[in-house]
Enzyme design. Structure first.
Site, PDB file in Angstrom:
ATOM      1  N   TYR A 134      49.818  26.079  47.013  1.00 23.87           N
ATOM      2  CA  TYR A 134      50.985  26.955  47.052  1.00 23.87           C
ATOM      3  C   TYR A 134      51.016  27.751  48.352  1.00 23.87           C
ATOM      4  O   TYR A 134      50.016  28.339  48.762  1.00 23.87           O
ATOM      5  CB  TYR A 134      50.985  27.932  45.873  1.00 23.87           C
ATOM      6  CG  TYR A 134      52.239  28.779  45.846  1.00 23.87           C
ATOM      7  CD1 TYR A 134      53.460  28.210  45.499  1.00 23.87           C
ATOM      8  CD2 TYR A 134      52.216  30.120  46.211  1.00 23.87           C
ATOM      9  CE1 TYR A 134      54.630  28.965  45.502  1.00 23.87           C
ATOM     10  CE2 TYR A 134      53.375  30.875  46.211  1.00 23.87           C
ATOM     11  CZ  TYR A 134      54.579  30.291  45.863  1.00 23.87           C
ATOM     12  OH  TYR A 134      55.732  31.032  45.886  1.00 23.87           O
ATOM     13  N   GLN A 192      56.671  29.664  38.726  1.00 30.05           N
ATOM     14  CA  GLN A 192      57.144  28.352  38.278  1.00 30.05           C
ATOM     15  C   GLN A 192      56.475  27.201  39.041  1.00 30.05           C
ATOM     16  O   GLN A 192      56.287  26.108  38.494  1.00 30.05           O
ATOM     17  CB  GLN A 192      58.670  28.252  38.379  1.00 30.05           C
ATOM     18  CG  GLN A 192      59.270  28.570  39.719  1.00 30.05           C
ATOM     19  CD  GLN A 192      59.629  30.042  39.896  1.00 30.05           C
ATOM     20  OE1 GLN A 192      58.951  30.915  39.369  1.00 30.05           O
ATOM     21  NE2 GLN A 192      60.699  30.305  40.633  1.00 30.05           N
ATOM     22  N   ASN A 245      52.234  36.660  45.408  1.00 31.78           N
ATOM     23  CA  ASN A 245      52.366  38.017  44.893  1.00 31.78           C
ATOM     24  C   ASN A 245      51.681  38.133  43.526  1.00 31.78           C
ATOM     25  O   ASN A 245      50.999  37.215  43.065  1.00 31.78           O
ATOM     26  CB  ASN A 245      53.842  38.417  44.822  1.00 31.78           C
ATOM     27  CG  ASN A 245      54.648  37.482  43.928  1.00 31.78           C
ATOM     28  OD1 ASN A 245      54.108  36.778  43.082  1.00 31.78           O
ATOM     29  ND2 ASN A 245      55.955  37.481  44.127  1.00 31.78           N
ATOM     30  N   THR A 249      48.347  41.158  49.946  1.00 26.36           N
ATOM     31  CA  THR A 249      47.249  41.329  50.890  1.00 26.36           C
ATOM     32  C   THR A 249      46.709  42.754  50.938  1.00 26.36           C
ATOM     33  O   THR A 249      47.403  43.727  50.611  1.00 26.36           O
ATOM     34  CB  THR A 249      47.682  40.905  52.304  1.00 26.36           C
ATOM     35  OG1 THR A 249      46.536  40.798  53.152  1.00 26.36           O
ATOM     36  CG2 THR A 249      48.663  41.893  52.892  1.00 26.36           C
ATOM     37  N   GLN A 303      48.304  44.389  58.474  1.00 21.74           N
ATOM     38  CA  GLN A 303      48.382  43.907  57.096  1.00 21.74           C
ATOM     39  C   GLN A 303      49.502  44.576  56.316  1.00 21.74           C
ATOM     40  O   GLN A 303      50.102  43.967  55.430  1.00 21.74           O
ATOM     41  CB  GLN A 303      47.037  44.104  56.393  1.00 21.74           C
ATOM     42  CG  GLN A 303      45.900  43.306  57.009  1.00 21.74           C
ATOM     43  CD  GLN A 303      46.220  41.830  57.139  1.00 21.74           C
ATOM     44  OE1 GLN A 303      46.407  41.124  56.160  1.00 21.74           O
ATOM     45  NE2 GLN A 303      46.308  41.350  58.385  1.00 21.74           N
ATOM     46  N   HIS A 316      52.957  42.815  55.968  1.00 21.54           N
ATOM     47  CA  HIS A 316      53.176  41.696  55.057  1.00 21.54           C
ATOM     48  C   HIS A 316      54.165  42.048  53.958  1.00 21.54           C
ATOM     49  O   HIS A 316      55.031  41.239  53.607  1.00 21.54           O
ATOM     50  CB  HIS A 316      51.854  41.281  54.388  1.00 21.54           C
ATOM     51  CG  HIS A 316      51.028  40.345  55.196  1.00 21.54           C
ATOM     52  ND1 HIS A 316      51.278  38.994  55.277  1.00 21.54           N
ATOM     53  CD2 HIS A 316      49.920  40.557  55.946  1.00 21.54           C
ATOM     54  CE1 HIS A 316      50.372  38.420  56.048  1.00 21.54           C
ATOM     55  NE2 HIS A 316      49.538  39.347  56.464  1.00 21.54           N
ATOM     56  N   GLU A 331      39.804  42.228  50.138  1.00 22.14           N
ATOM     57  CA  GLU A 331      40.135  40.878  50.606  1.00 22.14           C
ATOM     58  C   GLU A 331      39.650  40.721  52.044  1.00 22.14           C
ATOM     59  O   GLU A 331      38.939  39.772  52.373  1.00 22.14           O
ATOM     60  CB  GLU A 331      41.639  40.675  50.526  1.00 22.14           C
ATOM     61  CG  GLU A 331      42.104  39.341  51.078  1.00 22.14           C
ATOM     62  CD  GLU A 331      43.615  39.261  51.226  1.00 22.14           C
ATOM     63  OE1 GLU A 331      44.127  38.137  51.332  1.00 22.14           O
ATOM     64  OE2 GLU A 331      44.278  40.316  51.257  1.00 22.14           O
ATOM     65  N   HIS A 332      40.067  41.632  52.914  1.00 20.16           N
ATOM     66  CA  HIS A 332      39.617  41.663  54.311  1.00 20.16           C
ATOM     67  C   HIS A 332      38.886  42.979  54.532  1.00 20.16           C
ATOM     68  O   HIS A 332      39.438  44.047  54.267  1.00 20.16           O
ATOM     69  CB  HIS A 332      40.801  41.620  55.285  1.00 20.16           C
ATOM     70  CG  HIS A 332      41.789  40.530  55.030  1.00 20.16           C
ATOM     71  ND1 HIS A 332      42.982  40.750  54.367  1.00 20.16           N
ATOM     72  CD2 HIS A 332      41.774  39.223  55.362  1.00 20.16           C
ATOM     73  CE1 HIS A 332      43.660  39.614  54.304  1.00 20.16           C
ATOM     74  NE2 HIS A 332      42.957  38.672  54.899  1.00 20.16           N
ATOM     75  N   ASP A 358      43.464  35.372  60.237  1.00 21.38           N
ATOM     76  CA  ASP A 358      44.726  34.874  59.700  1.00 21.38           C
ATOM     77  C   ASP A 358      45.165  33.582  60.372  1.00 21.38           C
ATOM     78  O   ASP A 358      45.863  32.766  59.766  1.00 21.38           O
ATOM     79  CB  ASP A 358      45.828  35.920  59.883  1.00 21.38           C
ATOM     80  CG  ASP A 358      45.739  37.038  58.858  1.00 21.38           C
ATOM     81  OD1 ASP A 358      45.096  36.847  57.818  1.00 21.38           O
ATOM     82  OD2 ASP A 358      46.326  38.114  59.106  1.00 21.38           O
ATOM     83  N   GLU A 411      15.050  25.419  17.666  1.00 28.93           N
ATOM     84  CA  GLU A 411      16.489  25.667  17.604  1.00 28.93           C
ATOM     85  C   GLU A 411      17.118  25.096  16.335  1.00 28.93           C
ATOM     86  O   GLU A 411      18.345  25.145  16.178  1.00 28.93           O
ATOM     87  CB  GLU A 411      17.171  25.076  18.837  1.00 28.93           C
ATOM     88  CG  GLU A 411      16.787  25.785  20.123  1.00 28.93           C
ATOM     89  CD  GLU A 411      17.608  25.337  21.327  1.00 28.93           C
ATOM     90  OE1 GLU A 411      18.335  24.331  21.213  1.00 28.93           O
ATOM     91  OE2 GLU A 411      17.523  26.017  22.367  1.00 28.93           O
ATOM     92  N   HIS A 430      17.715  16.256  17.870  1.00 32.24           N
ATOM     93  CA  HIS A 430      17.509  16.194  19.322  1.00 32.24           C
ATOM     94  C   HIS A 430      16.133  15.606  19.633  1.00 32.24           C
ATOM     95  O   HIS A 430      15.985  14.737  20.502  1.00 32.24           O
ATOM     96  CB  HIS A 430      17.617  17.593  19.944  1.00 32.24           C
ATOM     97  CG  HIS A 430      19.023  18.091  20.117  1.00 32.24           C
ATOM     98  ND1 HIS A 430      19.885  18.247  19.068  1.00 32.24           N
ATOM     99  CD2 HIS A 430      19.690  18.467  21.235  1.00 32.24           C
ATOM    100  CE1 HIS A 430      21.041  18.709  19.523  1.00 32.24           C
ATOM    101  NE2 HIS A 430      20.949  18.841  20.846  1.00 32.24           N
TER     102      HIS A 430
END
Length: 460
Positions: free
Chosen positions: A145, A209, A238, A261, A283, A286, A352-353, A386, A440, A445
């Site tokens: 995306y 979507q 977003n 961001t 930033q 954005h 994030e940064h 970036d 167990e 087993h």
């Protein structure tokens, strides 16, 4: 050398860059997490309700629902979202040569770094005839995306596609929002970047979507072919895109919840106020919801940065957007007692940064545990990451860097363990397996092991 701003004074509205003072407070990790600035706009609950409705509509009504959503959110009439191959080729043909050269260099650097990330196969011999291996296998199909909205992100095409190709993924689909001004197709620079990377399956689908379409797939209609479901969905967006990724996780894999961001800068009195302000603004442009946070023990630096923010925000192209982001609850100065509390605040924020602008910045950076990416010193700004550092800019946001990683080659790989024991090697541990299976209360087993030796004995 002190770097000064060259922006002229202005009477424009000042930036309301708030202060959070944690000095003298012995805060726990939970206390620091509560104290640092965070967005207070759409809540996760609000976003989830809207996104669940979108996911349900896409699953139930497929391309019909996508057409309605394209009209509602993008003002576009859409028969089918698949972008024609000739439109992708035409976008590359019309691409500005300077932008093409820049994208090609960005791709080259990203490929070098991605190629170096691929993990090695491991064969471990635990005894004679006892070998356990770990093999790395690419997923079959991915959905990438690329956001639209207030800016154009061909760089996100690079960041999504390059590590997928390096991992060996054979089927790649890309989605980006339809743009009314471009005939309902994604921005042509997005299409051109896809063409440079050899991506031919591109869809004009935006938001939650797009994530739903990738996760569940869509059947063919008279208007166009099916969209086959993917194994992994990646890419920034977003809060609605990030929420959609969270909601489909488990149906598909995701990279991280890469939402709006954010940048944090850990700085001391040695930092250059003009550079700190420039990076915070970079930033903030954005999105009005973007987060810009300065963490410092220097009141003088904080004051100087505020002055620079007023000057530089007034002079930048997207000044209204920048002021809104810098004045929001998600942005501000965090005043700390010293470097140790500053590092603790950085780990609590899990940016994030994260930029380190302190004395001995490399040593400070080595102490950070929670960040999507760390940028060390005056000459490693977030803008470098970036576009052309070679690193990836699809990174976890909203504190999720405390437990997740940025997009990388391993996002598109699965580690498969291969167990290969001989008869003698199994015999060596058979009694331990029997003991543990009884402990167990799973005796079958152990029986599955001892049966092999009973059959061998009977055959003899």
């Amino acid at each position: 050398m002190t770097i000064s701003s060259e922006f002229p004074a202005t009477n424009a509205t000042a930036v309301n860059f708030r202060t959070v003072d944690v000095r003298g407070r012995n805060l726990t990790l939970a206390g620091l997490r509560a104290a640092v600035p965070r967005a207070q706009g759409h809540t996760v609950a609000d976003a989830e309700e809207k996104v669940l409705d979108i996911i349900a509509a896409v699953r139930e009504r497929g391309f019909e629902a996508l057409a309605e959503l394209a009209q509602r959110f993008d003002g576009v009439d859409q028969a089918h979202p698949r972008v024609p191959a000739d439109a992708i080729a035409a976008a590359l043909e019309a691409l500005d040569p300077a932008v093409r050269r820049a994208l090609e260099e960005s791709i080259r650097r990203a490929r070098v770094f991605a190629d170096g990330q691929r993990p090695r196969y491991v064969d471990v011999e635990l005894g004679d005839g006892a070998v356990v291996s770990q093999n790395w296998v690419p997923v079959g199909r991915v959905g990438l995306y690329v956001p639209g909205g207030l800016a154009v992100y061909p760089s996100s095409v690079v960041m999504n596609v390059v590590p997928a190709l390096a991992a060996g993924v054979e089927s790649i689909a890309l989605a980006s929002p339809p743009q009314k001004e471009f005939g309902g197709l994604p921005h042509p620079t997005i299409l051109a970047a896809a063409a440079l990377l050899g991506i031919t399956e591109v869809y004009a689908i935006g938001g939650a979507q797009a994530i739903a379409s990738f996760a569940y797939g869509l059947p063919a209609t008279d208007a166009g072919p099916a969209l086959e479901p993917v194994d992994v969905v990646t890419g920034p967006g977003n809060i609605f895109v990030a929420t959609a990724k969270r909601l489909v996780k488990g149906v598909v894999g995701i990279d991280s919840e890469a939402g709006t961001t954010e940048i944090a800068i850990l700085a001391d009195s040695t930092a250059q106020p003009a550079l700190v302000a420039a990076d915070l603004i970079s930033q903030a442009e954005h999105d009005p919801q973007a987060a810009s946070v300065l963490i410092t023990d220097s009141e003088d630096l904080a004051s100087a940065v505020r002055a620079e923010l007023d000057l530089q925000a007034a002079a930048t192209k997207h000044s209204d957007r920048v002021r809104q982001a810098l004045s929001g609850p998600q942005s501000g100065v965090v005043l700390v007692d010293g470097l140790d509390q500053g590092i603790a605040a950085c780990d609590a924020y899990a940016a994030e940064h994260l930029e380190i602008m302190t004395a001995d910045a490399p040593a400070v950076a080595a102490r950070i545990r929670n960040a999507g990416a760390i940028f060390v010193g005056d000459y490693s700004p977030v803008s470098l990451g970036d576009y052309c550092a070679g690193s990836n800019h699809v990174l976890p946001t909203s504190g999720t860097a405390a437990f997740s990683s940025g997009l990388n080659v391993t996002t598109f790989l699965r580690a498969i363990q291969v167990v290969n024991y001989s008869r003698d090697a199994l015999a060596e541990v058979s009694s331990h397996i029997v003991s543990l299976s009884r402990a167990e209360d799973l005796p079958a087993h152990g029986d599955a092991v001892t049966a092999r030796f009973r059959e061998a004995a009977a055959g003899a």
